[in-house]
Motif scaffolding. Structure first.
Motif, PDB file in Angstrom:
ATOM      1  N   ASP A 263      41.638  42.398  44.430  1.00 57.89           N
ATOM      2  CA  ASP A 263      42.259  43.252  46.310  1.00 57.89           C
ATOM      3  C   ASP A 263      41.696  44.667  46.455  1.00 57.89           C
ATOM      4  OD1 ASP A 263      42.860  44.036  48.845  1.00 57.89           O
ATOM      5  OD2 ASP A 263      44.869  43.845  48.350  1.00 57.89           O
ATOM      6  N   LYS A 264      40.066  44.313  47.390  1.00 57.83           N
ATOM      7  CA  LYS A 264      39.230  45.227  47.494  1.00 57.83           C
ATOM      8  C   LYS A 264      39.514  46.751  48.318  1.00 57.83           C
ATOM      9  CE  LYS A 264      37.097  44.143  51.697  1.00 57.83           C
ATOM     10  NZ  LYS A 264      35.645  43.137  51.796  1.00 57.83           N
ATOM     11  N   ARG A 265      40.462  46.190  48.939  1.00 56.00           N
ATOM     12  CA  ARG A 265      41.631  47.662  49.112  1.00 56.00           C
ATOM     13  C   ARG A 265      42.373  48.208  48.178  1.00 56.00           C
ATOM     14  NH1 ARG A 265      45.086  43.170  53.253  1.00 56.00           N
ATOM     15  NH2 ARG A 265      45.379  42.468  51.018  1.00 56.00           N
ATOM     16  N   THR A 266      42.239  47.659  47.225  1.00 50.35           N
ATOM     17  CA  THR A 266      43.301  48.132  45.915  1.00 50.35           C
ATOM     18  C   THR A 266      42.181  48.302  44.656  1.00 50.35           C
ATOM     19  OG1 THR A 266      45.169  46.520  45.606  1.00 50.35           O
ATOM     20  CG2 THR A 266      45.558  48.726  46.932  1.00 50.35           C
ATOM     21  N   PRO A 267      41.453  49.033  44.451  1.00 53.37           N
ATOM     22  CA  PRO A 267      40.528  48.369  43.695  1.00 53.37           C
ATOM     23  C   PRO A 267      40.714  48.916  41.613  1.00 53.37           C
ATOM     24  CG  PRO A 267      39.246  50.911  44.792  1.00 53.37           C
ATOM     25  CD  PRO A 267      40.728  49.504  45.445  1.00 53.37           C
ATOM     26  N   ASN A 268      41.749  49.786  41.609  1.00 47.98           N
ATOM     27  CA  ASN A 268      43.017  49.766  40.606  1.00 47.98           C
ATOM     28  C   ASN A 268      43.837  49.392  40.943  1.00 47.98           C
ATOM     29  OD1 ASN A 268      41.115  51.714  40.849  1.00 47.98           O
ATOM     30  ND2 ASN A 268      41.902  53.709  41.227  1.00 47.98           N
ATOM     31  N   SER A 269      43.900  47.816  41.008  1.00 51.43           N
ATOM     32  CA  SER A 269      45.090  47.030  40.970  1.00 51.43           C
ATOM     33  C   SER A 269      44.398  45.790  40.698  1.00 51.43           C
ATOM     34  CB  SER A 269      46.254  47.153  42.373  1.00 51.43           C
ATOM     35  OG  SER A 269      47.561  46.333  41.241  1.00 51.43           O
ATOM     36  N   ILE A 270      45.337  45.084  39.748  1.00 50.42           N
ATOM     37  CA  ILE A 270      44.394  43.294  39.949  1.00 50.42           C
ATOM     38  C   ILE A 270      45.302  42.796  38.840  1.00 50.42           C
ATOM     39  CG2 ILE A 270      41.842  44.220  39.206  1.00 50.42           C
ATOM     40  CD1 ILE A 270      43.236  43.226  36.183  1.00 50.42           C
ATOM     41  N   ILE A 271      45.808  41.411  39.315  1.00 48.76           N
ATOM     42  CA  ILE A 271      46.580  40.580  38.959  1.00 48.76           C
ATOM     43  C   ILE A 271      46.035  39.726  37.790  1.00 48.76           C
ATOM     44  CG2 ILE A 271      48.106  38.769  39.259  1.00 48.76           C
ATOM     45  CD1 ILE A 271      48.379  39.660  42.121  1.00 48.76           C
ATOM     46  N   VAL A 272      46.045  39.321  36.706  1.00 53.50           N
ATOM     47  CA  VAL A 272      45.905  38.361  35.520  1.00 53.50           C
ATOM     48  C   VAL A 272      47.042  37.422  34.631  1.00 53.50           C
ATOM     49  CG1 VAL A 272      45.025  38.790  33.309  1.00 53.50           C
ATOM     50  CG2 VAL A 272      44.372  40.439  34.618  1.00 53.50           C
ATOM     51  N   HIS A 318      38.340  55.560  36.216  1.00 55.70           N
ATOM     52  CA  HIS A 318      36.953  55.166  36.455  1.00 55.70           C
ATOM     53  C   HIS A 318      36.678  54.652  35.174  1.00 55.70           C
ATOM     54  CE1 HIS A 318      33.222  54.162  37.501  1.00 55.70           C
ATOM     55  NE2 HIS A 318      32.689  54.688  36.845  1.00 55.70           N
ATOM     56  N   TYR A 319      36.693  53.274  35.131  1.00 52.62           N
ATOM     57  CA  TYR A 319      36.505  52.797  33.250  1.00 52.62           C
ATOM     58  C   TYR A 319      35.502  51.509  33.516  1.00 52.62           C
ATOM     59  CZ  TYR A 319      37.413  49.977  29.098  1.00 52.62           C
ATOM     60  OH  TYR A 319      37.628  49.431  27.998  1.00 52.62           O
ATOM     61  N   GLU A 320      34.583  51.609  31.926  1.00 52.90           N
ATOM     62  CA  GLU A 320      33.067  51.214  32.476  1.00 52.90           C
ATOM     63  C   GLU A 320      33.693  49.661  32.133  1.00 52.90           C
ATOM     64  OE1 GLU A 320      30.575  51.104  34.065  1.00 52.90           O
ATOM     65  OE2 GLU A 320      31.014  53.281  35.408  1.00 52.90           O
ATOM     66  N   GLY A 321      34.047  49.054  31.666  1.00 57.86           N
ATOM     67  CA  GLY A 321      34.667  48.165  30.532  1.00 57.86           C
ATOM     68  C   GLY A 321      35.374  46.879  31.681  1.00 57.86           C
ATOM     69  N   CYS A 322      35.806  45.523  30.648  1.00 56.13           N
ATOM     70  CA  CYS A 322      36.603  45.063  31.305  1.00 56.13           C
ATOM     71  C   CYS A 322      38.538  45.171  31.447  1.00 56.13           C
ATOM     72  CB  CYS A 322      36.663  43.368  30.471  1.00 56.13           C
ATOM     73  SG  CYS A 322      37.099  44.426  28.704  1.00 56.13           S
ATOM     74  N   VAL A 323      38.150  44.993  32.893  1.00 53.52           N
ATOM     75  CA  VAL A 323      39.460  46.030  33.727  1.00 53.52           C
ATOM     76  C   VAL A 323      40.519  45.182  32.581  1.00 53.52           C
ATOM     77  CG1 VAL A 323      38.926  46.872  35.717  1.00 53.52           C
ATOM     78  CG2 VAL A 323      38.668  44.774  35.611  1.00 53.52           C
ATOM     79  N   ASP A 324      40.417  43.796  32.965  1.00 56.13           N
ATOM     80  CA  ASP A 324      41.557  42.738  32.457  1.00 56.13           C
ATOM     81  C   ASP A 324      41.592  43.120  30.567  1.00 56.13           C
ATOM     82  OD1 ASP A 324      38.674  41.610  31.782  1.00 56.13           O
ATOM     83  OD2 ASP A 324      39.576  39.640  31.604  1.00 56.13           O
ATOM     84  N   GLY A 325      41.116  43.665  30.307  1.00 57.56           N
ATOM     85  CA  GLY A 325      41.245  43.685  28.888  1.00 57.56           C
ATOM     86  C   GLY A 325      41.964  44.812  28.399  1.00 57.56           C
ATOM     87  N   LEU A 326      42.095  45.482  29.360  1.00 55.55           N
ATOM     88  CA  LEU A 326      42.251  46.560  29.017  1.00 55.55           C
ATOM     89  C   LEU A 326      44.445  47.275  29.009  1.00 55.55           C
ATOM     90  CD1 LEU A 326      41.113  49.296  31.781  1.00 55.55           C
ATOM     91  CD2 LEU A 326      41.531  49.607  29.543  1.00 55.55           C
ATOM     92  N   ALA A 327      44.591  46.187  29.209  1.00 54.35           N
ATOM     93  CA  ALA A 327      46.357  45.846  29.199  1.00 54.35           C
ATOM     94  C   ALA A 327      46.688  45.337  28.020  1.00 54.35           C
ATOM     95  CB  ALA A 327      47.446  45.254  30.246  1.00 54.35           C
ATOM     96  N   GLY A 328      46.374  44.248  27.231  1.00 49.16           N
ATOM     97  CA  GLY A 328      46.294  43.241  25.683  1.00 49.16           C
ATOM     98  C   GLY A 328      46.522  42.210  25.971  1.00 49.16           C
ATOM     99  N   SER A 329      47.175  41.439  25.545  1.00 52.15           N
ATOM    100  CA  SER A 329      47.357  40.459  25.864  1.00 52.15           C
ATOM    101  C   SER A 329      48.268  40.105  26.849  1.00 52.15           C
ATOM    102  CB  SER A 329      48.129  39.243  24.140  1.00 52.15           C
ATOM    103  OG  SER A 329      48.036  38.167  24.763  1.00 52.15           O
ATOM    104  N   PHE A 330      48.289  38.621  27.609  1.00 50.18           N
ATOM    105  CA  PHE A 330      49.382  38.374  28.934  1.00 50.18           C
ATOM    106  C   PHE A 330      50.279  37.367  28.117  1.00 50.18           C
ATOM    107  CE2 PHE A 330      45.707  40.775  30.623  1.00 50.18           C
ATOM    108  CZ  PHE A 330      46.469  42.225  30.725  1.00 50.18           C
TER     109      PHE A 330
END
Length: 537
Positions: A263-272, A318-330
């Motif tokens: 959601d471009k309104r909340t760039p620091n939040s994603i759903i995986v 601010h993180y240059e790496g992969c945002v979907d890999g930060l929280a481990g396995s889903f």
């Protein structure tokens, strides 16, 4: 023979010593013989090519003269040697695909010859052939023009919802935007560092979403021709889709088995959402919350994005790496997000799915037809008319397989298809299971589309505005068009579009007009249409 070769021969034949001179002479002679043989081979090839070229010119000239005469534009009657030697009764094949007998045609000799022999037979053949051709004129696509500008394979194309622009993504790492009606390039975006694999327009044709093998998803603004934002993920991006109800929300599928919601309104939040296989293709349902995926294990799945894993980062993060890999396995909660009826296997061999495409529906409901490209040279078309909009609107179980389309080549290549629904087509008409007009019947997965043996002629020519067509790319350098609606030729190849000189990766129909764009590894985009005055050319 040039001076250098001649001087070499002269020096080698000058008496120095008997044995040495003779040896040098033999070596030079063998070299010259090999050169002569090579030149003869090249000459034979040139003569063969010249012969083939002359034959092609001759055949085209004869065909042009015959057509001109049939249309009343020719001043002379073409000589037809078949009319001299053939019996008086015209030969016909059994029955053509449209129910009409088709005349066996033989190439005419040069159009400068005249003959009155067999004029009646020629006129009969011409009349029947014209009547047969009229039936396909409405749905026969013609090449219009080529868009050139990419320096490498063009991998993906997409028309804007407004229908005025076309976006393309290429192995040259760029996204280009074209004004297709005036055949000009409007913009080029070149922030990706590896090939662009997929793209899509937002709902009001002002932004483009692109995915790349550089593992990023980028959002572009057409008004300023600038990059709005970029998101790093853990794998190569294989598909991207905007939410159909909110331009701020979009999804991406990658090679790390993730569907990621942004959601471009909340760039620091994603759903995986985590799958157990590569996410090769996505479709977002009209509610903007349920997502259909096709994966590398040959399974279709429907996910409820509201039940995905939500990952939040601090506002200043601010993180240059992969945002979907930060929280481990889903994976622990992956099955909770699956809708009843998932997964849906398209075949017993579980061949990887390369693409899924849904026909257009109305403003509230999704389309009736779902087409699935897979790596076994088969496109499976499903009818979703029995899916209950009230009780189970996103269930895959009620779907029925109506066609297994063959004829194109897809093995080992991520070929994509597209569906065109005519503006006058009634989604509620026709019953696949109770057909009376020769349409394709339900079948098992290993069968081709089954067509009733109904040879009754239909005097009404097919109307493209009432048709449902499926187009697909192919690894054999062609694109193919199939009828998948409720017409007499349903399940058949209507046309093979020739012209590209390398693999056709993807095709895309215009959102409202019968216009088809095809993109290829030959670095070009070709436009096709059955109408002659859509474009300014």
């Amino acid at each position: 023979m040039d001076k250098k070769t001649y001087s070499s021969i002269q020096s080698s034949t000058t008496p120095v010593s008997g044995g040495s001179s003779e040896l040098n002479f033999k070596i030079m002679l063998e070299g010259l013989q090999k050169e002569v043989k090579s030149l003869k081979t090249k000459l034979d090839n040139y003569e063969r090519e010249n012969k083939d070229l002359k034959k092609s010119i001759y055949d085209l000239t004869a065909r042009y003269d015959l057509v001109s005469h049939q249309l009343g534009k020719g001043t002379q009657k073409p000589f037809n040697i078949d009319a001299v030697f053939a019996p008086q009764t015209p030969e016909v094949n059994s029955v053509s695909g449209d129910g009409h007998p088709s005349i066996i045609s033989i190439q005419s000799p040069p159009p400068t010859l005249n003959s009155n022999v067999g004029d009646e037979r020629l006129l009969l053949a011409s009349t029947q052939q014209r009547n047969s051709n009229k039936k396909m004129d409405e749905r026969h696509f013609f090449y219009k023009f080529t868009l050139k500008g990419h320096n490498a394979s063009v991998y993906t194309v997409d028309f804007s919802p407004c229908g005025k622009m076309l976006a393309s993504g290429s192995f040259d790492k760029t996204v280009k935007v074209w004004d297709v009606f005036n055949q000009r390039e409007m913009a080029t975006f070149n922030e990706h560092t590896v090939n662009v694999s997929v793209l899509q327009w937002n709902n009001n044709s002002t932004e483009i979403l692109s995915g790349s093998y550089d593992k990023t998803v980028k959002l572009w603004d057409l008004n300023s021709n600038k990059l709005i934002s970029s998101y790093n993920t853990s794998g190569f991006i294989l598909d991207v889709k905007f939410s159909p109800i909110d331009n701020n929300i979009f999804f991406a599928g990658n090679t790390q088995n993730h569907v990621i919601g942004f959601d471009k309104r909340t760039p620091n939040s994603i759903i995986v959402l985590e799958n157990n296989a590569l996410i090769n293709s996505l479709y977002v349902f009209k509610d903007g919350q349920h997502i259909l995926t096709g994966d590398s294990l040959g399974k279709l799945k429907v996910w409820d994005s509201r039940k995905g894993n939500k990952v939040n980062f601090p506002e200043s993060f601010h993180y240059e790496g992969c945002v979907d890999g930060l929280a481990g396995s889903f994976s622990n909660s992956a099955t909770n997000a699956l809708v009843d009826g998932s997964p849906f296997e398209i075949g017993p061999e579980n061949r990887p799915i390369s693409g899924v495409t849904m026909s257009t529906g109305n403003s509230e409901d999704d389309g009736r037809f779902l087409a699935v490209n897979s790596y076994d040279n088969v496109i499976r078309v499903y009818d979703r008319s029995k899916v209950s909009i009230v009780s189970h609107p996103y269930s895959l179980t009620p779907m029925s397989l109506i066609h297994s389309l063959t004829g194109y080549k897809n093995k080992n290549w991520p070929i994509k298809s597209s569906i065109y629904v005519g503006k006058d087509h009634n989604q509620d008409t026709g019953n696949i299971g109770k057909r009376t007009s020769g349409i394709g019947k339900p079948m098992d997965d290993d069968s081709k589309s089954m067509i009733d043996d109904d040879d009754d002629d239909d005097d009404q020519p097919p109307d493209i505005n009432q048709s449902v067509l499926l187009a697909t790319g192919s690894a054999d350098y062609n694109a193919y068009i199939y009828d998948i609606g409720f017409g007499k030729q349903s399940g058949k190849v209507l046309q093979k579009l020739e012209g590209h000189t390398d693999r056709v990766y993807s095709v895309k129909f215009h959102p409202s007009e019968p216009i088809l764009a095809s993109c290829s590894a030959d670095n070009t985009i070709r436009l096709w249409t059955p109408k002659k005055k859509i474009f300014n050319n």
